[in-house]
Design a protein around this motif. Sequence first.
Motif, PDB file in Angstrom:
ATOM      1  N   PHE A 196       1.222  -1.356   0.038  1.00 11.83           N
ATOM      2  CA  PHE A 196       0.293   0.173   0.219  1.00 11.83           C
ATOM      3  C   PHE A 196       0.840   1.776  -0.087  1.00 11.83           C
ATOM      4  CE2 PHE A 196      -4.204   0.760   1.881  1.00 11.83           C
ATOM      5  CZ  PHE A 196      -4.865   1.472   1.308  1.00 11.83           C
ATOM      6  N   GLU A 197       1.415   1.524  -1.870  1.00 20.31           N
ATOM      7  CA  GLU A 197       2.774   2.216  -0.971  1.00 20.31           C
ATOM      8  C   GLU A 197       2.046   3.994  -0.588  1.00 20.31           C
ATOM      9  OE1 GLU A 197       6.120   2.046  -1.096  1.00 20.31           O
ATOM     10  OE2 GLU A 197       5.277  -0.892  -1.502  1.00 20.31           O
ATOM     11  N   SER A 198       0.702   4.122  -1.758  1.00 21.09           N
ATOM     12  CA  SER A 198       0.636   5.106  -1.339  1.00 21.09           C
ATOM     13  C   SER A 198       0.279   6.094   0.229  1.00 21.09           C
ATOM     14  CB  SER A 198      -0.673   5.793  -2.406  1.00 21.09           C
ATOM     15  OG  SER A 198      -1.282   4.837  -1.382  1.00 21.09           O
ATOM     16  N   LEU A 199      -0.227   4.847   0.518  1.00 27.93           N
ATOM     17  CA  LEU A 199      -0.912   4.970   2.053  1.00 27.93           C
ATOM     18  C   LEU A 199       0.737   4.824   3.824  1.00 27.93           C
ATOM     19  CD1 LEU A 199      -3.074   4.940   4.961  1.00 27.93           C
ATOM     20  CD2 LEU A 199      -2.551   2.273   4.741  1.00 27.93           C
ATOM     21  N   PHE A 200       1.518   4.062   2.673  1.00 27.64           N
ATOM     22  CA  PHE A 200       3.094   4.694   3.377  1.00 27.64           C
ATOM     23  C   PHE A 200       3.679   5.862   3.026  1.00 27.64           C
ATOM     24  CE2 PHE A 200       7.458   4.652   2.401  1.00 27.64           C
ATOM     25  CZ  PHE A 200       8.116   4.603   3.251  1.00 27.64           C
ATOM     26  N   MET A 201       3.290   6.896   2.325  1.00 28.89           N
ATOM     27  CA  MET A 201       4.135   7.757   1.760  1.00 28.89           C
ATOM     28  C   MET A 201       3.275   8.757   2.210  1.00 28.89           C
ATOM     29  SD  MET A 201       6.187   7.779  -0.120  1.00 28.89           S
ATOM     30  CE  MET A 201       6.395   9.157  -0.399  1.00 28.89           C
ATOM     31  N   HIS A 202       1.466   8.863   2.739  1.00 30.65           N
ATOM     32  CA  HIS A 202       0.687   9.323   3.223  1.00 30.65           C
ATOM     33  C   HIS A 202       1.065   9.181   4.520  1.00 30.65           C
ATOM     34  CE1 HIS A 202      -1.857  11.585   0.245  1.00 30.65           C
ATOM     35  NE2 HIS A 202      -1.863  10.412  -0.066  1.00 30.65           N
ATOM     36  N   CYS A 203       1.695   8.369   4.555  1.00 30.57           N
ATOM     37  CA  CYS A 203       1.417   8.554   6.617  1.00 30.57           C
ATOM     38  C   CYS A 203       3.516   9.300   7.349  1.00 30.57           C
ATOM     39  CB  CYS A 203       2.005   6.661   7.116  1.00 30.57           C
ATOM     40  SG  CYS A 203       0.320   5.925   7.200  1.00 30.57           S
ATOM     41  N   ASN A 260      -9.177   5.677   8.599  1.00 32.69           N
ATOM     42  CA  ASN A 260     -10.621   4.695   7.991  1.00 32.69           C
ATOM     43  C   ASN A 260      -9.955   3.913   6.459  1.00 32.69           C
ATOM     44  OD1 ASN A 260     -12.008   5.554  10.287  1.00 32.69           O
ATOM     45  ND2 ASN A 260     -12.721   7.381   8.920  1.00 32.69           N
ATOM     46  N   THR A 261      -9.257   4.958   5.644  1.00 31.48           N
ATOM     47  CA  THR A 261      -8.902   3.975   4.717  1.00 31.48           C
ATOM     48  C   THR A 261      -8.578   2.433   5.001  1.00 31.48           C
ATOM     49  OG1 THR A 261      -8.966   6.232   3.759  1.00 31.48           O
ATOM     50  CG2 THR A 261      -7.548   4.206   2.907  1.00 31.48           C
ATOM     51  N   LEU A 262      -7.852   2.793   5.798  1.00 33.02           N
ATOM     52  CA  LEU A 262      -6.626   1.358   5.571  1.00 33.02           C
ATOM     53  C   LEU A 262      -7.795  -0.005   6.210  1.00 33.02           C
ATOM     54  CD1 LEU A 262      -3.888  -0.109   6.059  1.00 33.02           C
ATOM     55  CD2 LEU A 262      -4.388   0.141   8.859  1.00 33.02           C
ATOM     56  N   LEU A 263      -8.380   0.231   7.898  1.00 33.13           N
ATOM     57  CA  LEU A 263      -9.329  -0.289   8.834  1.00 33.13           C
ATOM     58  C   LEU A 263     -10.233  -0.912   7.430  1.00 33.13           C
ATOM     59  CD1 LEU A 263      -9.225   1.479  11.831  1.00 33.13           C
ATOM     60  CD2 LEU A 263      -7.475  -0.761  11.124  1.00 33.13           C
ATOM     61  N   THR A 264     -11.102  -0.200   6.769  1.00 29.73           N
ATOM     62  CA  THR A 264     -12.509  -0.133   5.782  1.00 29.73           C
ATOM     63  C   THR A 264     -11.493  -1.171   4.898  1.00 29.73           C
ATOM     64  OG1 THR A 264     -11.822   1.217   4.456  1.00 29.73           O
ATOM     65  CG2 THR A 264     -13.487   1.927   6.969  1.00 29.73           C
ATOM     66  N   ASP A 265     -10.159  -1.161   4.014  1.00 28.68           N
ATOM     67  CA  ASP A 265     -10.333  -1.928   3.206  1.00 28.68           C
ATOM     68  C   ASP A 265     -10.427  -3.680   3.339  1.00 28.68           C
ATOM     69  OD1 ASP A 265      -8.708  -2.011   0.771  1.00 28.68           O
ATOM     70  OD2 ASP A 265      -7.506  -2.973   1.087  1.00 28.68           O
ATOM     71  N   ALA A 266     -10.776  -4.107   2.331  1.00 29.80           N
ATOM     72  CA  ALA A 266     -10.914  -5.195   2.282  1.00 29.80           C
ATOM     73  C   ALA A 266      -9.963  -6.322   1.901  1.00 29.80           C
ATOM     74  CB  ALA A 266     -11.809  -5.723   0.651  1.00 29.80           C
TER      75      ALA A 266
END
Length: 362
Positions: free
Chosen positions: A121-128, A185-191
């Motif tokens: 999940f590279e985009s989430l890594f960069m946002h964090c 929320n994006t992470l915790l709700t991702d299937a």
Amino acid sequence: MGKATVIPFGPQHPVLPEPLHLDLVVEDEKVIEAMPQIGFVHRGLEKLVETRDYNQFIYVAERICGICAFGHSMGYAETVEQLMGVEVPDRAQALRVMWHELSRIHSHVLWLGLAADAFGFESLFMHCWRLRERVLDIFEKTTGGRVILSVVKVGGVVRDVDDAMFAYIKQVLEGLKDEYRQIMNTLLTDASVKNRLVGVGYVSHDDAVAQSMVGPFGRASGVNYDVRMLGNGWYGKLSEFQPILSNDGDCYARVQVRCLEVLQSIDIIEEVISRMPAGDIEAKVKGNPADGAEACNVLEQPRGECYYYARGNGTKFLERMRMRTPTSQNIAGMTIALKGCDLADVNNIILTIDPCISCTER
């Protein structure tokens, strides 16, 4: 049934950011047993109390771990203050809590980015890591450092913070809170994330208690324990504190607990700033720890309870300094979480536990 095979895992690994070594007993892609091997990065830092006086050793303590740096300097200073009977001013205690909770945010957001990276999940890594930079900016503006802060001393802190800076911190945290909620929320709700985490790496409440698991790892299995509940220092003056718990005990629960702790830390910082006491930021410290005097202290590091012990010998050099870090408590629980898992899930299970080998092997 296939034949059991022992697979060495670590200490260097392309995904796992820690120099952790495990011998995995694997049968048909299932982990039958995990045997941890430690000692690869031992640095002998506790030995340095014999050649660094009790003030100088603060700078050694906070280099035990870069992510937990402030917490180690705070925990060590509180231990020596007990040893010498030093009463720290309220304002210094409040500033310590503010910086400590900022460190918790820094640690958890950094970890969340690494966990996302393990999923691809590279985009989430960069946002964090983009949000983490805002916390480091606060550190730089208030202490002069970004990771190693060197702002704690025996008796208090070396820098004060003015009202304009407090207003800036609150503004940054308000913006961070809104963006962080979206990421969480994006992470915790991702299937896909749920598919990799729910029901994986399960540790029961009874096993967590039996193995003395601490921090978010223990609280995700329903262990209702957080050192901040004890009310040490300025934590005792918070209007309310309830640890974040889950009874599910799996990887998803551990991710959820850590994610929610970031929002809890922001609330604590905002309360500390709104109730910041006036007064001195340090107490005068004279003399040396008495010969034979002993003191111990506990602190809730981002990964859990950290225990500190010190003994004096009448000189400016301590006779003994000992730390028991949260990862050393959680390694036994980690072997339970790994038992029976698929080999492909080993990385994710270890990352949700968030071990720190630098802390463990001092």
